[in-house]
Every structure is written in structure tokens, then in C-alpha cells.
Design a protein around this motif. Sequence first.
Motif, PDB file in Angstrom:
ATOM      1  N   TYR A 194       0.819  -1.202   0.000  1.00 35.93           N
ATOM      2  CA  TYR A 194       0.000   0.000   0.000  1.00 35.93           C
ATOM      3  C   TYR A 194       0.861   1.264   0.000  1.00 35.93           C
ATOM      4  CZ  TYR A 194      -4.401  -2.477   0.481  1.00 35.93           C
ATOM      5  OH  TYR A 194      -5.486  -3.259   0.230  1.00 35.93           O
ATOM      6  N   TRP A 195       2.003   1.208   0.672  1.00 31.13           N
ATOM      7  CA  TRP A 195       2.918   2.343   0.605  1.00 31.13           C
ATOM      8  C   TRP A 195       3.389   2.557  -0.829  1.00 31.13           C
ATOM      9  CZ3 TRP A 195       8.131   2.296  -0.818  1.00 31.13           C
ATOM     10  CH2 TRP A 195       8.810   3.508  -0.663  1.00 31.13           C
ATOM     11  N   GLY A 196       3.712   1.452  -1.501  1.00 34.16           N
ATOM     12  CA  GLY A 196       4.118   1.553  -2.896  1.00 34.16           C
ATOM     13  C   GLY A 196       3.030   2.140  -3.765  1.00 34.16           C
ATOM     14  N   LEU A 197       1.780   1.719  -3.551  1.00 40.24           N
ATOM     15  CA  LEU A 197       0.664   2.258  -4.320  1.00 40.24           C
ATOM     16  C   LEU A 197       0.500   3.754  -4.090  1.00 40.24           C
ATOM     17  CD1 LEU A 197      -1.994  -0.567  -3.828  1.00 40.24           C
ATOM     18  CD2 LEU A 197      -0.852   0.043  -5.971  1.00 40.24           C
ATOM     19  N   ALA A 198       0.829   4.216  -2.887  1.00 40.48           N
ATOM     20  CA  ALA A 198       0.661   5.631  -2.553  1.00 40.48           C
ATOM     21  C   ALA A 198       1.724   6.512  -3.191  1.00 40.48           C
ATOM     22  CB  ALA A 198       0.679   5.814  -1.036  1.00 40.48           C
ATOM     23  N   VAL A 199       2.932   5.986  -3.399  1.00 44.14           N
ATOM     24  CA  VAL A 199       4.035   6.841  -3.843  1.00 44.14           C
ATOM     25  C   VAL A 199       4.522   6.539  -5.257  1.00 44.14           C
ATOM     26  CG1 VAL A 199       4.813   7.109  -1.451  1.00 44.14           C
ATOM     27  CG2 VAL A 199       5.837   5.318  -2.875  1.00 44.14           C
ATOM     28  N   ALA A 200       4.152   5.390  -5.810  1.00 39.12           N
ATOM     29  CA  ALA A 200       4.709   4.980  -7.100  1.00 39.12           C
ATOM     30  C   ALA A 200       4.069   5.739  -8.259  1.00 39.12           C
ATOM     31  CB  ALA A 200       4.515   3.479  -7.296  1.00 39.12           C
ATOM     32  N   PRO A 201       4.794   5.911  -9.354  1.00 37.04           N
ATOM     33  CA  PRO A 201       4.199   6.496 -10.559  1.00 37.04           C
ATOM     34  C   PRO A 201       3.174   5.548 -11.164  1.00 37.04           C
ATOM     35  CG  PRO A 201       6.428   5.711 -11.008  1.00 37.04           C
ATOM     36  CD  PRO A 201       6.233   5.603  -9.523  1.00 37.04           C
ATOM     37  N   TRP A 202       2.322   6.088 -12.008  1.00 37.21           N
ATOM     38  CA  TRP A 202       1.187   5.323 -12.526  1.00 37.21           C
ATOM     39  C   TRP A 202       1.598   4.055 -13.257  1.00 37.21           C
ATOM     40  CZ3 TRP A 202       0.950   4.265 -17.669  1.00 37.21           C
ATOM     41  CH2 TRP A 202       1.742   5.040 -18.520  1.00 37.21           C
ATOM     42  N   PHE A 203       2.744   4.084 -13.950  1.00 36.65           N
ATOM     43  CA  PHE A 203       3.113   2.927 -14.765  1.00 36.65           C
ATOM     44  C   PHE A 203       3.584   1.729 -13.930  1.00 36.65           C
ATOM     45  CE2 PHE A 203       6.674   5.943 -14.662  1.00 36.65           C
ATOM     46  CZ  PHE A 203       7.705   5.156 -14.156  1.00 36.65           C
ATOM     47  N   LEU A 204       3.813   1.953 -12.633  1.00 38.63           N
ATOM     48  CA  LEU A 204       4.175   0.837 -11.759  1.00 38.63           C
ATOM     49  C   LEU A 204       2.961   0.250 -11.029  1.00 38.63           C
ATOM     50  CD1 LEU A 204       7.538   2.000 -10.115  1.00 38.63           C
ATOM     51  CD2 LEU A 204       7.192   0.332 -11.960  1.00 38.63           C
ATOM     52  N   LEU A 205       1.807   0.877 -11.189  1.00 41.58           N
ATOM     53  CA  LEU A 205       0.634   0.418 -10.450  1.00 41.58           C
ATOM     54  C   LEU A 205       0.264  -1.039 -10.735  1.00 41.58           C
ATOM     55  CD1 LEU A 205      -1.728   3.544 -10.519  1.00 41.58           C
ATOM     56  CD2 LEU A 205      -0.292   2.703  -8.649  1.00 41.58           C
ATOM     57  N   PRO A 206       0.278  -1.506 -11.992  1.00 35.27           N
ATOM     58  CA  PRO A 206      -0.070  -2.929 -12.216  1.00 35.27           C
ATOM     59  C   PRO A 206       0.818  -3.897 -11.435  1.00 35.27           C
ATOM     60  CG  PRO A 206      -0.152  -1.733 -14.284  1.00 35.27           C
ATOM     61  CD  PRO A 206       0.453  -0.800 -13.277  1.00 35.27           C
ATOM     62  N   VAL A 207       2.123  -3.609 -11.391  1.00 38.27           N
ATOM     63  CA  VAL A 207       3.031  -4.475 -10.630  1.00 38.27           C
ATOM     64  C   VAL A 207       2.672  -4.445  -9.149  1.00 38.27           C
ATOM     65  CG1 VAL A 207       5.435  -4.831  -9.936  1.00 38.27           C
ATOM     66  CG2 VAL A 207       4.892  -4.204 -12.303  1.00 38.27           C
ATOM     67  N   LEU A 208       2.391  -3.265  -8.641  1.00 37.66           N
ATOM     68  CA  LEU A 208       2.066  -3.136  -7.222  1.00 37.66           C
ATOM     69  C   LEU A 208       0.696  -3.719  -6.899  1.00 37.66           C
ATOM     70  CD1 LEU A 208       3.586   0.381  -6.728  1.00 37.66           C
ATOM     71  CD2 LEU A 208       4.257  -1.669  -5.464  1.00 37.66           C
ATOM     72  N   TRP A 209      -0.252  -3.646  -7.825  1.00 36.21           N
ATOM     73  CA  TRP A 209      -1.538  -4.314  -7.599  1.00 36.21           C
ATOM     74  C   TRP A 209      -1.340  -5.820  -7.469  1.00 36.21           C
ATOM     75  CZ3 TRP A 209      -3.940  -1.012 -12.040  1.00 36.21           C
ATOM     76  CH2 TRP A 209      -4.393   0.195 -11.511  1.00 36.21           C
TER      77      TRP A 209
END
Length: 349
Positions: free
Chosen positions: A56-71
Motif C-alpha cells: 500500500y505504501w508503494g501504491l501511494a508513492v509509485a508512478p502510474w506505470f508501476l501500479l499494475p506491478v504493485l496491484w
Amino acid sequence: MTVSTVKPENLEFDAPASALRLKDILKTLPKECFQKNSRKAWSAALFSVAVVALGYWGLAVAPWFLLPVLWIFTGTALTGFFVIGHDCGHRSFAKRRWVNDLVGHLFMMPLIYPFHSWRILHNFHHTHTNKLDIDNAWQPFQTEYYDSLPRSLQNGYEGLRGRFWWVGSIVHWAGIHFTLAEFQPKDHSKVKLSVAVVLIFAAIAFPTLILTTGIWGFVKFWLMPWLVYHFWMSTFTLVHHTAPDIAFYPEEQWNAADSQLSGTVHCNYPGWVESLCHDINVHVPHHISTAIPSYNLRMAYQSLQQNWGNRLYKECNFSWALMKEITDQCHLYHPEACYRSFTDYRQGQ
């Protein structure tokens, strides 16, 4: 890891498969498999909390293109929450029932999964694994029942048995876990409690999330990881008991030991998935005894390989080829060939 074993030849067990009893298998397992270890249990729980928080920390700070990996990462880590609750449901997390119930509710609450509802229905699956018309986990429809359905429901079933298998867990979750009619009257108070817990959580958490982060925040922080969690739930559950040559048996032909030992699949997943999900893929020993905590499943499986390897279903590796085989072939019950595909059935009509 070294485990004590009983060699199969010492059992003098040459009886036909239908005479096999679970207690014959259980007495070959090391006693250590059944021992609860509070340090290991709470370490696993804290590990899951830490990796979910990291996601969830990653989802809060990561750029949009990393969201699929973090999901994918966060949803897989949330599946670990379910496995902790899974141990609690089988009373293998802690020695005290109230601790199991409390931890189970806490870890399944963010998944909106009513703990007691799931626990009761899941224990039913363990009692009737691969028993035709009775097991409540991924059993195939018989052709007569399939033909009796309206086309819309046939289409739905075909989708869940085909390329939309990953939706199956959501249908299972929504369809039976919130309905009192699925449970005996003696269990209604517990079911009502668990349903109330998740509904109150949702009533507080969801509006708060939307008010503070918007609709996109709700999708980003809850919905997408939750869908990944259900992808793994659908996949694990389907693969655990489904292969073109694994049969579901009518009650008069069913044998508990055979179904639990030979009707359960050990599938190897990427190591990071197995770690985040606490070895839930090591599923054969869990069906031999639900009293085995998740951190002892590998020890128990090693013993089963040594003592009962000739009866274990062959191992498989998670891949698109595996899922394609299952979703292309394992559709309708066939009394002789285990399964019949929709295509073969229509061509044979």
C-alpha cells in the motif's frame, strides 16, 4: 528438512484403493507436523501485515506505470491475509478458540469475507472433497443439470469453467457466504456476527477511502488488489482439485482417503507467490489433516512423498499451459472419463 517416517512396507498395506483409510495415512506423518508454534504463527501474521503495508505504501508513492506491478504484489500479499484466516478457521493458528476467531475476523475483514461463513462452508468441502453433487468447491455440473439451465446460466457456467475462471471466487464469495439459508440454524448467530463485522468495516472504510482519495483511490487502493486476491483464490482452489484425470465420485463410490490423497494436486508456483501466500499451494497434507499449520505443510508433504508417493497425484507447475488445459477440458462430469469438454458434449449430442 529431515522428518521421521514410517516406511510403507511396514504398514503391510496391499488392500485395494477403496479400503484405504485416512488414519492409515495419518499414522505415517511425523507428530511434529501437528504441533502449533506460536512464534511461527505470529511471525507469519506479522510478515503478512508488513508486506501488505509495503504494497500500500508503494501504491501511494509509485508512478502510474508501476501500479499494475504493485496491484499484483499487494493482492498476492492480501492472499496471505486469507491464509492466516484459513489457519484460524481450522483452529491451527492458536491453541485458544477465541484467539483463532479474533485473528480470523481481523485478517479476513479487509477482504470483506465473513469468517464464520467461510469457515463452516470450507469445512464442509473438507468433509466431502470430490464427492459428486455434495462438494461445494468447483465440482463439475452433470450434463442433465447443465441441460436444464436457461441459456444465460449455461453461458455463465461456461465462462467460469473457461477463460473467466478467475471470477469464480467472487461468485462463490457473493453467492453463498451472506445468505443464512446456506447454514444450519445452530450456526446462524455466528454467521450473522461475521457478516456484521465485514459490513460494518465496509460501511466505515469504503466511504472514508472515497472521501479522502476519490473514486480512483477506491479503485487503486482496494478494488484492484482485491481482484488480484480473488484471482489467486480462484486459481488455487481450481487447481487444487481439477485435472482431466481427477474424478468426482458419487457418494456410494466415494472414499475419503482416496479423494484427499489422490484427488488433491500439488502445484508449484513462483517462490515469491508461495512465500506471500504461506505455502497454501502445498495442499495435499492439508486435506489429509486440517490440523496441520501452514508452516508445517512442507514437512508433512515430504513425509507423504516418502510413504505414499505411489498414490499421490503428479505434481504440476503453474503456467498458462496448465490453466489452458484445465479450462479447455474440465467442464462437465463424465462417469468414465472424469470430464467432458463443452465442445465434445455438443458434438456428441
